[in-house]
Design a protein around this motif. Structure first.
Motif, PDB file in Angstrom:
ATOM      1  N   LEU A 237       0.788  -1.192  -0.196  1.00  0.00           N
ATOM      2  CA  LEU A 237      -0.023  -0.150   0.168  1.00  0.00           C
ATOM      3  C   LEU A 237       0.754   1.247  -0.103  1.00  0.00           C
ATOM      4  CD1 LEU A 237      -2.913  -1.119   2.465  1.00  0.00           C
ATOM      5  CD2 LEU A 237      -2.801  -1.058  -0.070  1.00  0.00           C
ATOM      6  N   ALA A 238       2.103   1.218   0.740  1.00  0.00           N
ATOM      7  CA  ALA A 238       2.805   2.425   0.793  1.00  0.00           C
ATOM      8  C   ALA A 238       3.500   2.527  -0.817  1.00  0.00           C
ATOM      9  CB  ALA A 238       4.020   2.361   1.681  1.00  0.00           C
ATOM     10  N   ALA A 239       3.743   1.578  -1.432  1.00  0.00           N
ATOM     11  CA  ALA A 239       4.220   1.581  -2.844  1.00  0.00           C
ATOM     12  C   ALA A 239       3.166   2.438  -3.756  1.00  0.00           C
ATOM     13  CB  ALA A 239       4.551   0.278  -3.464  1.00  0.00           C
ATOM     14  N   ARG A 240       1.971   1.810  -3.514  1.00  0.00           N
ATOM     15  CA  ARG A 240       0.925   2.594  -4.191  1.00  0.00           C
ATOM     16  C   ARG A 240       0.801   4.202  -4.220  1.00  0.00           C
ATOM     17  NH1 ARG A 240      -5.406   1.500  -3.566  1.00  0.00           N
ATOM     18  NH2 ARG A 240      -6.133   2.432  -5.395  1.00  0.00           N
TER      19      ARG A 240
ATOM     20  N   GLY B  74       3.701   6.090  -5.377  1.00  0.00           N
ATOM     21  CA  GLY B  74       3.453   6.401  -6.971  1.00  0.00           C
ATOM     22  C   GLY B  74       2.705   7.392  -7.057  1.00  0.00           C
ATOM     23  N   THR B  75       1.611   7.477  -6.180  1.00  0.00           N
ATOM     24  CA  THR B  75       0.570   8.699  -6.693  1.00  0.00           C
ATOM     25  C   THR B  75       1.173   9.629  -6.160  1.00  0.00           C
ATOM     26  OG1 THR B  75      -1.379   7.062  -5.967  1.00  0.00           O
ATOM     27  CG2 THR B  75      -1.860   9.393  -5.883  1.00  0.00           C
ATOM     28  N   ILE B  76       1.733   9.878  -5.024  1.00  0.00           N
ATOM     29  CA  ILE B  76       2.375  11.169  -4.653  1.00  0.00           C
ATOM     30  C   ILE B  76       3.363  11.688  -5.546  1.00  0.00           C
ATOM     31  CG2 ILE B  76       3.874  12.148  -2.629  1.00  0.00           C
ATOM     32  CD1 ILE B  76       2.200  10.481  -0.822  1.00  0.00           C
ATOM     33  N   GLY B  77       4.347  10.696  -5.902  1.00  0.00           N
ATOM     34  CA  GLY B  77       5.368  11.017  -6.753  1.00  0.00           C
ATOM     35  C   GLY B  77       4.673  11.833  -8.187  1.00  0.00           C
ATOM     36  N   THR B  78       3.575  11.812  -8.709  1.00  0.00           N
ATOM     37  CA  THR B  78       3.204  12.347 -10.003  1.00  0.00           C
ATOM     38  C   THR B  78       1.967  13.062  -9.721  1.00  0.00           C
ATOM     39  OG1 THR B  78       1.673  10.334 -10.309  1.00  0.00           O
ATOM     40  CG2 THR B  78       3.989  10.199 -11.380  1.00  0.00           C
TER      41      THR B  78
ATOM     42  N   ALA C  39       3.177   1.398  -9.941  1.00  0.00           N
ATOM     43  CA  ALA C  39       2.716   1.938 -11.395  1.00  0.00           C
ATOM     44  C   ALA C  39       1.252   2.228 -11.016  1.00  0.00           C
ATOM     45  CB  ALA C  39       2.850   0.652 -12.223  1.00  0.00           C
ATOM     46  N   LEU C  40       0.483   1.588 -10.581  1.00  0.00           N
ATOM     47  CA  LEU C  40      -0.896   2.167 -10.308  1.00  0.00           C
ATOM     48  C   LEU C  40      -1.037   3.169  -9.766  1.00  0.00           C
ATOM     49  CD1 LEU C  40      -2.525  -1.569  -9.489  1.00  0.00           C
ATOM     50  CD2 LEU C  40      -2.808  -0.298 -11.693  1.00  0.00           C
TER      51      LEU C  40
ATOM     52  N   ASP D  58      -3.391  19.793  -3.204  1.00  0.00           N
ATOM     53  CA  ASP D  58      -4.111  19.185  -2.180  1.00  0.00           C
ATOM     54  C   ASP D  58      -4.059  17.870  -1.864  1.00  0.00           C
ATOM     55  OD1 ASP D  58      -6.305  18.674  -0.522  1.00  0.00           O
ATOM     56  OD2 ASP D  58      -7.763  18.535  -1.973  1.00  0.00           O
ATOM     57  N   TRP D  59      -4.007  16.938  -2.969  1.00  0.00           N
ATOM     58  CA  TRP D  59      -3.758  15.565  -3.035  1.00  0.00           C
ATOM     59  C   TRP D  59      -2.359  15.353  -2.302  1.00  0.00           C
ATOM     60  CZ3 TRP D  59      -6.200  10.941  -4.529  1.00  0.00           C
ATOM     61  CH2 TRP D  59      -7.589  11.067  -4.980  1.00  0.00           C
ATOM     62  N   LEU D  60      -1.315  15.883  -3.021  1.00  0.00           N
ATOM     63  CA  LEU D  60      -0.091  15.790  -2.305  1.00  0.00           C
ATOM     64  C   LEU D  60       0.195  16.080  -0.882  1.00  0.00           C
ATOM     65  CD1 LEU D  60       3.058  15.267  -3.011  1.00  0.00           C
ATOM     66  CD2 LEU D  60       3.208  17.834  -3.392  1.00  0.00           C
ATOM     67  N   GLY D  61      -0.469  17.291  -0.463  1.00  0.00           N
ATOM     68  CA  GLY D  61      -0.330  17.443   1.019  1.00  0.00           C
ATOM     69  C   GLY D  61      -0.981  16.389   2.052  1.00  0.00           C
ATOM     70  N   SER D  62      -2.357  16.129   1.231  1.00  0.00           N
ATOM     71  CA  SER D  62      -3.183  15.076   2.125  1.00  0.00           C
ATOM     72  C   SER D  62      -2.509  13.807   2.142  1.00  0.00           C
ATOM     73  CB  SER D  62      -4.545  15.092   1.384  1.00  0.00           C
ATOM     74  OG  SER D  62      -5.292  16.219   1.307  1.00  0.00           O
ATOM     75  N   MET D  63      -1.643  13.391   0.878  1.00  0.00           N
ATOM     76  CA  MET D  63      -1.346  12.196   1.051  1.00  0.00           C
ATOM     77  C   MET D  63       0.152  11.897   1.304  1.00  0.00           C
ATOM     78  SD  MET D  63      -2.925  10.533  -2.462  1.00  0.00           S
ATOM     79  CE  MET D  63      -2.347   8.870  -2.025  1.00  0.00           C
ATOM     80  N   ALA D  64       0.782  13.007   1.651  1.00  0.00           N
ATOM     81  CA  ALA D  64       2.387  13.063   1.972  1.00  0.00           C
ATOM     82  C   ALA D  64       2.846  12.081   2.979  1.00  0.00           C
ATOM     83  CB  ALA D  64       2.910  14.358   2.134  1.00  0.00           C
ATOM     84  N   LEU D  65       2.062  11.979   3.988  1.00  0.00           N
ATOM     85  CA  LEU D  65       2.401  11.162   5.120  1.00  0.00           C
ATOM     86  C   LEU D  65       1.900   9.587   4.988  1.00  0.00           C
ATOM     87  CD1 LEU D  65       2.096  13.644   8.184  1.00  0.00           C
ATOM     88  CD2 LEU D  65       4.314  12.925   6.917  1.00  0.00           C
TER      89      LEU D  65
END
Length: 410
Positions: free
Chosen positions: A52-55, A58-62, A109-110, A343-350
């Protein structure tokens, strides 16, 4: 067609909504399918957390790249590319049932596809609907997500128990194909006039819009703490604790589905909720979430846990619709994609931190205490932003609010 259902009278929005409603069913199946697949293959909380951390990574990185693309390119094209890629990767998981580092890479990748997709998805509604229908359109999008969140986990639980995780992944692949077919029908839509190149400068401008709106920054920070340090550990530990207390995969699926049922109820009423202080209402509606986390950590009976899950899901959903509508009406339209990605980046950063550390922390403190500590952090993070008036109102002063945007047909 009136009220909450009026946006469906618009043909482009109707196709968009129908396609994404199908796609969201598969997406809602994926976390539960991955979790039960890893546990069924002999993995533990640490292995689940790593996937789940990998998923999430990947989201945070893009996300930021997705936000820039959403503001500077056709949102339809961005969503098509992202869903086409996710279709290929989830079909690959279904065909090969990978384990170990290969599964981690596929989950990453997902996540990349999600990071590119969601900034465009969360802002395309302003191109498909008039402003008077934005809150109703956001409510319908949330409704489709939450109905899928009910059907997805239940379907995943049934499929894993009866046929194995492979079928969950194949169903997800089919729903991505439906998304691609319906997105093709959307018009390219208008796009903001912007200088070619300069993606870094465009991203800096997006951060500038957030900096000029402290209420936006405060809520992003709040959501980041709540998600990464409270919800991420609870997501991993909920099935572990339920199974340790005598529950089954079906019990887990039912509890997750109850949260989604609450979200459906919240989305149904969200278009009618128009409080004078939307920020105060949005944060107050998060109170049941903290109670739900306490119930998980305290080992509450399943009926109590399910009831609180319903209340938590409803509160979160109305809160989210108020948030998105406020962003869409307070921010310049040309910056919505970038701000949404921030917003998504900050919300998911941790989230990757929470997922990766849940195993070691749970071994040190115990699973129940880890969830209870997260509940305390969740409540504290919700209380602090309310000290600001602009947070309570979810808007800036008129002089610093939404600006006119020049657009041209793509």
């Amino acid at each position: 067609m009136r009220g909450a259902w009026r946006p469906l009278a618009a043909g482009p929005f109707r196709w968009f909504w129908l396609g994404q409603s199908a796609s969201m069913v598969g997406s809602a199946m994926l976390p539960l399918a991955l979790t039960l697949y890893v546990l069924g293959a002999g993995g533990g909380a640490g292995q689940v957390g790593l996937v789940l951390a990998a998923r999430s990574a990947g989201t945070i990185g893009t996300l930021l790249a997705g936000g820039v693309l959403a503001d500077r390119r056709s949102k339809r094209a961005v969503m098509l590319a992202a869903d086409g890629g996710r279709l290929l990767f989830v079909a690959g998981i279904a065909a090969t049932l990978p384990t170990g580092s290969v599964l981690v890479a596929a989950a990453f990748a997902l996540g990349v596809g999600e990071g590119l997709f969601y900034p465009a998805y969360n802002t395309v509604v302003v191109e498909l609907l008039p402003e008077r229908d934005l809150q109703a359109g956001n409510g319908l999008n949330s409704l489709s997500q939450r109905v899928a969140a009910v059907a997805g986990p239940l379907l995943a639980g049934v499929l894993v128990a009866g046929a194995g995780a492979r079928w969950c992944f194949w169903v997800d692949a089919v729903t991505f194909a439906v998304s691609v077919l319906t997105l093709v029908r959307l018009p390219a839509g208008p796009r903001p006039v912007a200088e070619p190149g300069r993606p870094v400068a465009a991203l800096v401008e997006g951060f500038g819009e957030v900096r000029r709106r402290p209420w936006v920054a405060a809520l992003i920070a709040m959501d980041g703490v709540q998600g990464g340090l409270a919800m991420a550990p609870a997501t991993v530990l909920l099935p572990v604790l339920l199974l340790a207390r005598g529950g089954t995969a079906t019990t887990y699926a039912v509890v997750v589905a109850c949260s989604a049922v609450g979200s459906v109820l919240g989305s149904l009423v969200s278009s009618a909720v128009r409080p004078r202080l939307p920020g105060l209402a949005a944060i107050a509606l998060l109170t049941p979430v903290a109670a739900y986390l306490v119930a998980i950590g305290a080992g509450a009976p399943v009926p109590v846990l399910a009831g609180l899950a319903v209340l938590a899901g409803a509160g979160q959903e109305v809160s989210l619709v108020l948030w998105y509508t406020s962003l869409q009406t307070d921010l310049p339209r040309a910056a919505l994609g970038r701000v949404n990605s921030i917003d998504w980046l900050g919300s998911m950063a941790l989230y990757p931190v929470g997922f990766a550390l849940v195993g070691p922390v749970a071994r040190a403190l115990g699973g129940s205490r880890t969830v209870l500590a997260g509940a305390a952090l969740y409540a504290g993070a919700a209380a602090l932003p309310l000290l600001r008036r602009d947070v309570r109102e979810f808007r800036t002063t008129p002089a610093r609010g939404r600006e006119p945007v020049t657009v041209e047909e793509a």
